[in-house]
Design an enzyme around this catalytic site. Structure first.
Site, mmCIF file in Angstrom:
data_model
loop_
_atom_site.group_PDB
_atom_site.id
_atom_site.type_symbol
_atom_site.label_atom_id
_atom_site.label_comp_id
_atom_site.label_asym_id
_atom_site.label_seq_id
_atom_site.Cartn_x
_atom_site.Cartn_y
_atom_site.Cartn_z
ATOM 1 N N GLU A 174 40.270 43.263 26.866
ATOM 2 C CA GLU A 174 39.534 43.941 27.944
ATOM 3 C C GLU A 174 38.458 43.035 28.541
ATOM 4 O O GLU A 174 37.296 43.412 28.676
ATOM 5 C CB GLU A 174 38.941 45.261 27.448
ATOM 6 C CG GLU A 174 39.997 46.286 27.110
ATOM 7 C CD GLU A 174 39.451 47.697 26.871
ATOM 8 O OE1 GLU A 174 38.217 47.883 26.957
ATOM 9 O OE2 GLU A 174 40.265 48.599 26.604
ATOM 10 N N GLU A 317 46.864 49.390 23.856
ATOM 11 C CA GLU A 317 45.963 50.520 23.657
ATOM 12 C C GLU A 317 46.461 51.683 24.505
ATOM 13 O O GLU A 317 46.524 51.572 25.727
ATOM 14 C CB GLU A 317 44.508 50.178 24.012
ATOM 15 C CG GLU A 317 43.839 49.227 23.025
ATOM 16 C CD GLU A 317 42.341 49.090 23.251
ATOM 17 O OE1 GLU A 317 41.710 50.067 23.739
ATOM 18 O OE2 GLU A 317 41.794 48.008 22.940
#
Length: 516
Positions: A174, A317
């Site tokens: 991320e 995720e």
């Protein structure tokens, strides 16, 4: 209306990678500490500090890979703090998840021990946000080099003579957000640099995964694919008539996978995991189906630079995200897990199966006590959630050949919205058995479904298991740990190669078919 599913058993060609059924543990809340890790002096039965009951439960669902140490935590994690004698390891502040102080007792050796106990592939996520190129290079050397070097010798000093095998390595996490708030162009340059030093040692072959987009950030995907596939395109378009084995091939950026993160949630108003009405059931089913659009659109962008689909989408995720349970630490992200989450898991896995030409790995968030967990613990007690049972029901898809299916079904209408009632995927394993997994998204009405299986001898046997409950919010608790779990489903009619069933409302069904 009767739903109809047409399967031509001779058309399958793409394989559903077992790694689509992967998992994720992060230093977050009670996922690791007071979750899977209890320490070797704990009265809870364990093997070198890792809970035995958790290991046995995960082995039963054939867990294929496990991602660690994060998540956001990965870009604050410095691996050398987590090796050596535990009493000598420095404490650290977990700035991502509640500013709790951790003792670093669960580090590289403990994680790799966990993977060996599970017989699963480790997926390491490296630190790009606050780490250095040298730190990442040394970690890979420490884990995988079989020889004399400073890092290999340090590993041996810490009790591991033989190197480990590391198949998957993520270069950051991320990095558009908690991993550095970078622009796509900035991360693309970082990736090109860092991945160069994620080396293959001693016969170990690492598959490198770049940080991909959040949800529908197609610009991020376009930039990463463009910048990290340049040399690949130049080589492909080259007029050379001989294979290229030069430094070009060795040094070009290598990217096996591009990650994608998507959670089923309402960002503006996180809702309860257990207290909801049909409007929120419908909303979360809609949001779950959005995964199909995301994968399709990101794959279309990737096709511009990789039409042969050599670069995989890695959804490392995914899952449901609600407000934390009342009375728990708000940054520990502990939530209950209901029949609604079972449907979210079933639909999502069907979507991944049906996109297995591009989706090669996925990791639900997270394994224990965090977000859409498969396992919840309370001291020495442990329970399995409805999501765990979906993974158990779907495990036969692993490494089987996808059977494309034509599905005709009615719409489930609510308010001004509509979604298909039935969601499904199908596969055929090496023994010739066909597995079909189905979800009925309508919480009120059952659905009659007729299957036509073409291209095979007559059916010899059909077995099925179902997960459902009269209540939308049915869940397992420590007082009632077996409130919702799969049971045999026998309401099946077979005639030749035709099957008909009545799929109950709000249910997940797994069917196994054998042929004469």
């Amino acid at each position: 209306m009767t739903s109809f599913i047409d399967l031509d058993l001779g058309k399958g060609k793409d394989v559903i990678s077992k790694h689509i059924y992967g998992h994720f543990v992060e230093h977050l809340g009670r996922c690791i500490y007071n979750g899977l890790w209890v320490g070797d002096d704990s009265p809870i039965p364990n093997t070198r500090g890792i809970r035995n009951d958790i290991v046995e439960a995960l082995k039963a669902i054939k867990i294929p890979n496990l991602r660690w140490p994060g998540g956001c935590f990965a870009d604050n994690y410095h691996w050398k703090d987590g090796i050596g004698p535990r009493e000598d390891r420095p404490c650290m502040v977990n700035t991502d998840w509640g500013h709790v102080v951790e003792n670093n007792h669960f580090g590289t050796h403990e994680f790799m021990d966990l993977c060996e106990q599970l017989k699963t592939e480790p997926y390491i996520c490296g630190n790009v946000g606050s780490g250095t190129v040298q730190e990442m290079q040394q970690w890979v050397e420490y884990m995988t080099f079989d020889g004399q070097s400073p890092m290999a010798n340090l590993r041996k000093k810490n009790g591991k003579d033989e190197p480990w095998k590391v198949k998957f390595f993520g270069v950051g996490n991320e990095n558009w957000g908690c991993g550095g708030h970078m622009k796509a162009e900035t991360y693309a340059e970082k990736y090109r640099q860092y991945q160069t030093y994620v080396n293959n040692y001693s016969g170990n072959n690492i598959l490198k995964i770049a940080c991909g987009p959040s949800e529908a950030d197609y610009h991020w995907t376009e930039v990463i694919m463009r910048e990290c596939m340049k040399e690949t395109q130049q080589l492909k378009n080259s007029t050379h008539d001989k294979p290229i084995h030069s430094v070009w091939e060795y040094y070009r950026p290598q990217m096996w996978g591009l990650s994608l993160h998507y959670y089923v949630r309402n960002r503006l108003n996180y809702t309860s995991a257990t207290k909801f009405d049909e409007s929120l059931w419908f909303e979360y089913m809609q949001r779950t189906l959005y995964m199909d659009e995301l994968i399709t659109n990101h794959s279309n962008v990737m096709d511009q630079y990789d039409p042969d689909k050599k670069v995989a989408i890695i959804v490392d995720e995914w899952g449901s995200w609600y407000e934390p349970e009342p009375g728990t630490h708000p940054r520990f992200l502990f939530q209950q897990n209901t029949l609604r989450d079972a449907l979210i898991a079933g639909v999502t896995l069907n979507i991944f199966n049906n996109h297995c030409d591009r989706v090669k790995m996925a990791n639900i968030a997270q394994l224990i006590n965090v977000l859409q967990a498969l396992i919840l613990t309370d001291g020495s007690d442990m329970l399995l959630t409805p999501t765990y049972y979906v993974f158990d029901m779907y495990k036969d898809h692993q490494d089987s050949t996808l059977i494309p299916l034509d599905l005709e079904t009615r719409d489930y209408l609510f308010g001004d919205g509509s979604i298909p009632v039935v969601n499904a995927s199908a596969s055929r394993n090496q023994e010739g058995k066909v597995h079909i997994t189905l979800c009925n998204l309508d919480p009120n009405r059952s659905e009659e479904i007729t299957f036509n299986l073409k291209g095979e001898n007559a059916i010899s046997s059909v077995n099925a298991r179902i997960l459902t409950d009269p209540a939308m919010n049915a869940c397992n608790t420590f007082e009632q740990p077996d409130q919702i779990k799969p049971c045999n489903f026998n309401d099946i009619k077979v005639q030749g190669n035709w099957i008909s069933i009545i799929l109950p409302a709000k249910s997940v069904l797994a069917i196994e078919i054998a042929f004469k």
